[in-house]
Enzyme design. Structure first.
Site, short mmCIF file in Angstrom:
data_model
loop_
_atom_site.label_atom_id
_atom_site.label_comp_id
_atom_site.label_asym_id
_atom_site.label_seq_id
_atom_site.Cartn_x
_atom_site.Cartn_y
_atom_site.Cartn_z
N HIS A 185 0.85 -1.18 0.00
CA HIS A 185 0.00 0.00 0.00
C HIS A 185 0.89 1.24 0.00
CE1 HIS A 185 -3.78 -2.13 1.79
NE2 HIS A 185 -3.25 -2.79 0.78
N GLU B 46 1.08 3.84 1.90
CA GLU B 46 1.66 4.21 3.19
C GLU B 46 2.88 3.36 3.52
OE1 GLU B 46 -2.93 4.49 3.81
OE2 GLU B 46 -1.52 3.34 2.57
N CYS C 242 -6.13 1.70 5.61
CA CYS C 242 -6.79 0.44 5.98
C CYS C 242 -6.33 0.04 7.38
CB CYS C 242 -6.44 -0.65 4.96
SG CYS C 242 -4.72 -1.22 5.06
N CYS D 58 -2.52 -0.59 7.55
CA CYS D 58 -1.70 0.63 7.50
C CYS D 58 -1.91 1.49 8.74
CB CYS D 58 -2.00 1.41 6.23
SG CYS D 58 -1.45 0.56 4.73
#
Length: 181
Positions: free
Chosen positions: A55, A57, A91, A94
């Protein structure tokens, strides 16, 4: 910090989301800001790397931790003086990583009704107690409409990376965005 500054950083994150869209990734982009400067920016790379954990992040956190100039000393909370701007609510995975890294604050565009870790599904950032890792504030709504529209632009296209792609030939881009609740 003024609202205009937050919007400026979010526009940088949106540029990364556009880059992700061009690369056929779910269009999520982020920037990490420290002392008034971007120290890292990233986009989703899950399809490119065939790794569901890549992801935006986590891509940026990896860049920060691997740069000795950005993390000169080993620290329990290497992001304690850093703010994240991300197009979509982090999410649960993260949001947890951000808490473990001691992020100062998170600003995001739109909520994540399926996997949101800052309150949409689970409040990993503040609502869940933790014996060691400090909570962080997460603020929604910066460039929200733009963040939603870039996601919609992705989801009306054929995702050739999906295990069983769904035909989206008849889908139409919805441009009406309901207000935040």
């Amino acid at each position: 910090m003024s609202g205009d500054e937050h919007v400026g950083w979010m526009r940088e994150a949106l540029a990364m989301a556009e880059e992700a869209l061009t690369a056929s990734e779910v269009p999520v982009g982020c920037v990490f800001v420290r002392d008034g400067s971007i120290i890292a920016k990233a986009r989703n790379r899950t399809n490119e790397l065939r790794n569901a954990t890549r992801h935006a992040e986590l891509e940026a956190i990896d860049a920060i931790l691997s740069d000795k100039a950005l993390t000169p000393q080993i620290s329990v909370y290497p992001l304690a003086a850093t703010t994240l701007y991300v197009t979509v609510e982090p999410c649960i995975m993260c949001a947890s990583a951000l808490r473990q890294m001691g992020i100062k604050a998170v600003f995001y565009g739109c909520g994540n009704d399926r996997f949101g870790g800052c309150g949409s599904v689970l409040g990993v950032n503040e609502e869940l107690g933790h014996p060691k890792h400090p909570a962080y504030p997460a603020t929604a709504g910066y460039c929200r409409e733009e963040a939603i529209l870039v996601l919609r632009r992705f989801y009306i296209t054929e995702n050739t990376n999906a295990p069983v792609p769904k035909s989206k030939v008849n889908r139409v881009l919805k441009t009406e965005i309901l207000p935040m609740v």
